[in-house]
Design a protein around this motif. Sequence first.
Motif, PDB file in Angstrom:
ATOM      1  N   UNK A 150      -0.061 -12.083 -34.170  1.00 49.63           N
ATOM      2  CA  UNK A 150       1.060 -12.186 -35.092  1.00 49.63           C
ATOM      3  C   UNK A 150       0.624 -11.529 -36.394  1.00 49.63           C
ATOM      4  N   UNK A 151       1.465 -10.647 -36.932  1.00 48.99           N
ATOM      5  CA  UNK A 151       1.090  -9.906 -38.133  1.00 48.99           C
ATOM      6  C   UNK A 151       2.317  -9.624 -38.990  1.00 48.99           C
ATOM      7  N   UNK A 152       2.080  -9.331 -40.281  1.00 45.95           N
ATOM      8  CA  UNK A 152       3.159  -9.008 -41.211  1.00 45.95           C
ATOM      9  C   UNK A 152       3.742  -7.634 -40.896  1.00 45.95           C
ATOM     10  N   UNK A 153       5.050  -7.563 -40.845  1.00 47.60           N
ATOM     11  CA  UNK A 153       5.731  -6.275 -40.770  1.00 47.60           C
ATOM     12  C   UNK A 153       6.112  -5.827 -42.180  1.00 47.60           C
ATOM     13  N   UNK A 154       6.616  -6.802 -42.973  1.00 50.02           N
ATOM     14  CA  UNK A 154       7.092  -6.489 -44.315  1.00 50.02           C
ATOM     15  C   UNK A 154       7.240  -7.792 -45.090  1.00 50.02           C
ATOM     16  N   UNK A 155       6.889  -7.766 -46.357  1.00 48.35           N
ATOM     17  CA  UNK A 155       7.120  -8.897 -47.245  1.00 48.35           C
ATOM     18  C   UNK A 155       7.841  -8.362 -48.468  1.00 48.35           C
ATOM     19  N   UNK A 156       9.069  -8.810 -48.689  1.00 52.87           N
ATOM     20  CA  UNK A 156       9.889  -8.307 -49.783  1.00 52.87           C
ATOM     21  C   UNK A 156       9.239  -8.614 -51.125  1.00 52.87           C
ATOM     22  N   UNK A 163       4.528  -6.828 -24.515  1.00 52.71           N
ATOM     23  CA  UNK A 163       5.817  -7.009 -25.163  1.00 52.71           C
ATOM     24  C   UNK A 163       5.566  -7.084 -26.668  1.00 52.71           C
ATOM     25  N   UNK A 164       6.449  -6.429 -27.418  1.00 51.80           N
ATOM     26  CA  UNK A 164       6.336  -6.348 -28.868  1.00 51.80           C
ATOM     27  C   UNK A 164       7.657  -6.850 -29.445  1.00 51.80           C
ATOM     28  N   UNK A 165       7.615  -7.857 -30.303  1.00 57.74           N
ATOM     29  CA  UNK A 165       8.845  -8.442 -30.857  1.00 57.74           C
ATOM     30  C   UNK A 165       8.772  -8.480 -32.373  1.00 57.74           C
ATOM     31  N   UNK A 166       9.940  -8.531 -32.992  1.00 60.75           N
ATOM     32  CA  UNK A 166      10.061  -8.708 -34.438  1.00 60.75           C
ATOM     33  C   UNK A 166      10.779 -10.028 -34.695  1.00 60.75           C
ATOM     34  N   UNK A 167      10.323 -10.742 -35.704  1.00 61.75           N
ATOM     35  CA  UNK A 167      10.961 -11.983 -36.103  1.00 61.75           C
ATOM     36  C   UNK A 167      11.175 -11.915 -37.610  1.00 61.75           C
ATOM     37  N   UNK A 168      12.395 -12.134 -38.058  1.00 65.12           N
ATOM     38  CA  UNK A 168      12.690 -12.153 -39.490  1.00 65.12           C
ATOM     39  C   UNK A 168      12.732 -13.587 -39.970  1.00 65.12           C
ATOM     40  N   UNK A 169      12.023 -13.871 -41.045  1.00 62.76           N
ATOM     41  CA  UNK A 169      12.005 -15.214 -41.629  1.00 62.76           C
ATOM     42  C   UNK A 169      12.636 -15.130 -43.019  1.00 62.76           C
ATOM     43  N   UNK A 170      13.652 -15.925 -43.248  1.00 57.53           N
ATOM     44  CA  UNK A 170      14.319 -15.980 -44.541  1.00 57.53           C
ATOM     45  C   UNK A 170      14.196 -17.397 -45.078  1.00 57.53           C
ATOM     46  N   UNK A 171      13.689 -17.527 -46.291  1.00 61.61           N
ATOM     47  CA  UNK A 171      13.629 -18.835 -46.930  1.00 61.61           C
ATOM     48  C   UNK A 171      13.582 -18.677 -48.424  1.00 61.61           C
TER      49      UNK A 171
END
Length: 112
Positions: free
Chosen positions: A72-78, A104-112
Amino acid sequence: MGIWKPISLSPVCDYPLAVMDSSTLDFDHHIPVDLSVNLPNRTLHFLAADIVHSPEQRWYYYPFQTQKEVLIFHQYTEGKQLANPHTSFLNKNCPKGTESRISVDMRVALFF
Protein backbone atom coordinates in the motif's frame (compact mmCIF):
# COMPACT_ATOMS: atom_id res chain seq x y z
CA MET A 1 -3.74 5.18 -2.05
CA GLY A 2 -2.33 2.54 -4.35
CA ILE A 3 -2.84 -1.13 -3.56
CA TRP A 4 -0.81 -3.79 -5.36
CA LYS A 5 -1.09 -7.52 -4.84
CA PRO A 6 0.21 -10.58 -6.69
CA ILE A 7 -2.52 -13.08 -7.54
CA SER A 8 -0.39 -15.84 -9.07
CA LEU A 9 0.48 -18.87 -6.93
CA SER A 10 4.22 -18.32 -7.34
CA PRO A 11 6.13 -15.45 -5.70
CA VAL A 12 6.80 -12.51 -8.05
CA CYS A 13 10.26 -12.45 -9.55
CA ASP A 14 10.18 -11.34 -13.22
CA TYR A 15 8.46 -7.92 -12.98
CA PRO A 16 8.21 -6.86 -9.32
CA LEU A 17 6.59 -3.58 -8.31
CA ALA A 18 9.08 -0.84 -7.46
CA VAL A 19 8.13 2.32 -5.53
CA MET A 20 10.10 5.52 -5.10
CA ASP A 21 10.82 6.95 -1.66
CA SER A 22 8.58 10.04 -1.67
CA SER A 23 11.27 12.12 0.05
CA THR A 24 13.43 11.72 -3.08
CA LEU A 25 10.69 12.79 -5.52
CA ASP A 26 11.63 16.06 -7.22
CA PHE A 27 8.76 17.50 -9.23
CA ASP A 28 11.33 19.03 -11.61
CA HIS A 29 12.02 15.42 -12.74
CA HIS A 30 8.53 14.54 -13.87
CA ILE A 31 6.59 15.04 -17.10
CA PRO A 32 2.87 15.63 -16.30
CA VAL A 33 0.31 13.42 -18.05
CA ASP A 34 -3.32 14.60 -18.28
CA LEU A 35 -5.53 11.92 -16.75
CA SER A 36 -9.17 12.52 -15.81
CA VAL A 37 -12.35 10.49 -15.33
CA ASN A 38 -15.83 11.89 -16.03
CA LEU A 39 -18.41 10.77 -13.47
CA PRO A 40 -22.13 11.63 -13.58
CA ASN A 41 -21.82 14.54 -11.12
CA ARG A 42 -18.15 15.52 -11.33
CA THR A 43 -14.86 15.08 -13.12
CA LEU A 44 -11.89 13.68 -11.22
CA HIS A 45 -8.45 14.87 -12.26
CA PHE A 46 -5.53 12.66 -11.32
CA LEU A 47 -1.90 13.48 -10.76
CA ALA A 48 -0.03 11.35 -13.26
CA ALA A 49 3.43 11.71 -14.70
CA ASP A 50 6.34 10.03 -16.35
CA ILE A 51 9.43 10.16 -14.15
CA VAL A 52 12.81 11.28 -15.47
CA HIS A 53 15.65 9.32 -13.84
CA SER A 54 17.79 11.12 -11.30
CA PRO A 55 20.62 9.62 -9.22
CA GLU A 56 19.06 11.19 -6.09
CA GLN A 57 15.98 8.97 -6.37
CA ARG A 58 15.74 5.95 -4.09
CA TRP A 59 13.67 3.03 -5.38
CA TYR A 60 12.61 -0.07 -3.45
CA TYR A 61 10.97 -3.35 -4.33
CA TYR A 62 9.73 -6.37 -2.45
CA PRO A 63 11.56 -9.44 -3.83
CA PHE A 64 9.52 -12.64 -4.18
CA GLN A 65 6.30 -11.04 -2.96
CA THR A 66 3.57 -13.65 -2.47
CA GLN A 67 -0.20 -13.53 -2.94
CA LYS A 68 -0.55 -13.26 0.85
CA GLU A 69 1.31 -9.91 0.86
CA VAL A 70 -0.03 -6.51 -0.18
CA LEU A 71 1.83 -3.25 -0.84
CA ILE A 72 0.00 0.00 0.00
CA PHE A 73 1.50 3.34 -1.02
CA HIS A 74 0.61 7.02 -1.53
CA GLN A 75 -0.60 8.00 -4.97
CA TYR A 76 -1.24 11.64 -4.10
CA THR A 77 -1.73 13.83 -1.04
CA GLU A 78 -3.47 17.14 -1.69
CA GLY A 79 -1.51 20.18 -0.58
CA LYS A 80 1.68 18.22 0.11
CA GLN A 81 4.53 16.95 -1.99
CA LEU A 82 3.83 13.36 -0.99
CA ALA A 83 3.51 10.64 -3.60
CA ASN A 84 5.21 7.35 -4.33
CA PRO A 85 5.80 6.98 -8.06
CA HIS A 86 5.79 3.31 -8.99
CA THR A 87 6.69 1.03 -11.85
CA SER A 88 7.87 -2.50 -12.51
CA PHE A 89 11.13 -3.66 -14.02
CA LEU A 90 12.50 -6.74 -15.71
CA ASN A 91 14.46 -8.76 -13.16
CA LYS A 92 16.88 -10.86 -15.22
CA ASN A 93 18.05 -12.80 -12.14
CA CYS A 94 14.99 -15.03 -11.74
CA PRO A 95 15.47 -18.78 -11.41
CA LYS A 96 14.68 -20.86 -14.53
CA GLY A 97 11.03 -21.87 -14.79
CA THR A 98 9.73 -18.97 -12.68
CA GLU A 99 6.11 -18.12 -13.48
CA SER A 100 5.34 -14.71 -14.97
CA ARG A 101 3.79 -12.15 -12.70
CA ILE A 102 0.01 -11.92 -12.44
CA SER A 103 -1.12 -9.08 -10.20
CA VAL A 104 -3.88 -6.61 -9.45
CA ASP A 105 -3.38 -2.87 -9.00
CA MET A 106 -6.12 -0.74 -7.39
CA ARG A 107 -6.64 2.88 -6.41
CA VAL A 108 -8.51 3.96 -3.31
CA ALA A 109 -9.49 7.58 -2.65
CA LEU A 110 -9.78 8.67 0.97
CA PHE A 111 -11.61 11.89 1.79
CA PHE A 112 -11.76 13.26 5.32
